[in-house]
Enzyme design. Structure first.
Site, PDB file in Angstrom:
ATOM      1  N   HIS A   1       0.900  -1.215   0.049  1.00  0.00           N
ATOM      2  CA  HIS A   1      -0.011   0.117  -0.025  1.00  0.00           C
ATOM      3  C   HIS A   1       0.876   1.188   0.140  1.00  0.00           C
ATOM      4  CE1 HIS A   1      -4.020  -2.080   0.964  1.00  0.00           C
ATOM      5  NE2 HIS A   1      -3.032  -3.240   1.257  1.00  0.00           N
TER       6      HIS A   1
ATOM      7  N   ASP B   1      -6.597   5.521   1.300  1.00  0.00           N
ATOM      8  CA  ASP B   1      -6.526   4.102   0.905  1.00  0.00           C
ATOM      9  C   ASP B   1      -7.992   3.552   1.248  1.00  0.00           C
ATOM     10  OD1 ASP B   1      -5.967   1.395   0.761  1.00  0.00           O
ATOM     11  OD2 ASP B   1      -3.994   1.762   1.477  1.00  0.00           O
TER      12      ASP B   1
END
Ligand code: UDX
Length: 483
Positions: free
Chosen positions: A21, A122
């Protein structure tokens, strides 16, 4: 590159604290900075420590004076191993009980300054905010690190439950085809669903419920940004657009960044120390002779699996470069007795390291194939490098990705649910020798499409420009309101 002005847009990025990520969202941060957007990158204290210890991010981002890192607590003790695959419930609990209120307080108190134009959150963290949280004050764009294929599969789970196709029953045939996932007819079997779909009662599994509702929630924000490209996943992206019409497909992001950078750089964003000696080893191997083996940043395996892979690789007779992360093997790693034939076979044809500069490794001409866990970043990096894959998915989105790699895009073989030395050796030889031509042909075709998508005139290039323009408009609107 223009120098950002004080009136330039200001974007806050907040990735989940995991390698796959942080890496990709830092690439997005670099792309935004190159477009004169001021970026604040929020990450957990632990990730920040690892990142600054093992990568050159501070130096690289010092080129952008208005870029700033900010940190937040993940609520876990310093000594916690933070392995997503082993401690997910505990980590989720900590993010919800500690990180969430801290983050919300930061927004309420204008900790990141009052001139934010938008927030890029995210998708993993979509539970930190609600679309109608009125203290946020700026549009929320959700960034998904998964591909469209797995995202759409997860979004389809509530329907599959309604239709009685899920739950998967205890003694069920895992090859049963799941009907009615639009765009995936006759493709998905029970065994291709994300690992968290395998519990016998999805209605009562807290992790499954949590993940599915986080995915649904992430389609309700102002926009969705995805690391994929239209030529690869166009039809599935169209399905996702029925839920979230404002969708920017801007991938493969690492390739888009290479297009936009005027100088050759690696943009490494590692949480582990990179061992570059593997590049020298690769330089000494014949072209296309090496199978590169890496299971990404969160996969863990037992000693039995380690030994099956090891025997399979040695028995295949092919050269191999294998990433053995310090925390790859759970249990008594140090106490394994290594059979003499493995020691010998590895000395002759193998090389093992703790962490590689993977993008560079995949593009090396000695590498002829990739034995991967099918993480989405690894899949895209392999696609861009034009390398066929053998997939051994571990969890999360990877079961879906590997099905698409093998049965939709014909980029290699899916080893899914098998882990024995005969299968490993056979698949290595199928991908590297017996079916090489077939796989290299499709890999080259799709690599060309990927590279085209990030060049001027390509879909991802255009979508990124649209994203920048939309962010600039948000900033202009905010300035007009404040004046
Ligand atoms: C998980 C999910 O499966 C993935 O789809 C999601 O988007 C992120 O979390 P992860 O195990 O991190 O995956 O794999 P992947 O997405 O492939 O990311 C790993 C990253 O680490 C890649 O960018 C890869 O280049 C990098 N890497 C891996 C290295 O730089 N060196 C290595 O030795 C191994």
């Amino acid at each position: 590159m223009e120098e950002p002005q004080i009136t330039s847009p200001h974007v806050l990025l907040f990735p989940a604290p995991a390698q796959g990520h942080i890496n990709v969202m830092l690439k997005l941060a670099e792309l935004l900075s190159l477009s004169s957007v001021r970026v604040t990158f929020l990450t957990t204290e632990h990730s920040y420590r690892q990142l600054t210890l093992h990568s050159d991010v501070l130096h690289r981002f010092s080129l952008f004076p208005s870029f700033q890192f900010r940190t937040i607590s993940d609520g876990l003790p310093v000594s916690h191993p933070r392995t997503f695959s082993c401690h997910l419930p505990e980590m989720l609990h900590s993010f919800v009980s500690v990180t969430k209120p801290l983050f919300r307080d930061m927004l309420v108190s204008h900790h990141f300054s009052s001139d934010l134009s938008c927030l890029i959150l995210d998708g993993f963290f979509s539970y930190l905010l609600d679309i109608d949280d009125d203290f946020v004050k700026v549009p929320i764009f959700c960034f998904r690190t998964f591909g469209a294929c797995s995202t759409w599969t997860i979004l389809s789970i509530p329907n599959l439950i309604k239709q009685g196709q899920l739950p998967i029953k205890g003694e069920e045939d895992m090859d049963r085809i799941l009907d009615n996932v639009p765009g995936m007819e006759n493709l998905l079997r029970c065994r291709d669903l994300p690992g968290f779909c395998r519990p016998t009662d999805p209605n009562n599994d807290p992790i499954l419920q949590f993940i599915v509702s986080a995915f649904i929630r992430s389609t309700k924000f102002n926009a969705l940004i995805m690391n994929t490209f239209e030529d690869l996943e166009g039809p599935i992206l169209s399905n996702i657009r029925t839920l979230c019409p404002n969708l920017y497909s801007i991938g493969p992001l690492h390739a888009l960044l290479k297009t936009k950078l005027s100088h050759e750089t690696e943009s490494l964003n590692n949480l582990w120390e990179v061992d570059r000696s593997c590049l020298t080893w690769l330089d000494n191997q014949p072209a296309g002779s090496v199978i590169y083996v890496s299971f990404g940043s969160i996969t863990v395996m037992g000693n039995r699996e380690l030994m099956e892979f090891w025997h399979g690789l040695v028995n295949s007779g092919r050269n191999f470069l294998w990433v053995i992360r310090p925390d790859l093997v759970k249990g008594k790693n140090g106490e394994i007795e290594i059979p003499a034939e493995l020691e010998e076979g590895t000395k002759q044809r193998g090389y093992m390291v703790g962490w590689t500069p993977q993008e560079k490794v995949l593009c090396h001409e000695a590498v002829g194939g990739f034995l991967t866990h099918s993480g989405w970043n690894s899949t895209l990096e392999s696609i861009v490098a034009g390398k066929p894959m053998i997939c051994w998915p571990f969890g999360f989105d990877q079961q879906v990705n590997s099905r698409f790699v093998s049965n939709m895009w014909n980029l290699g073989l899916d080893m899914k649910d098998l882990c024995d030395r005969e299968t490993v050796a056979k698949m290595v030889n199928d991908v590297m020798v017996n079916r090489k031509e077939e796989f290299v042909r499709s890999a080259t075709e799709i690599a060309n499409l990927a590279r085209r998508s990030v060049k001027p005139g390509g879909s991802s290039y255009a979508n990124f420009d649209r994203l920048i323009e939309d962010i600039r408009n948000l900033s202009r609107k905010k300035t007009a309101v404040n004046n």
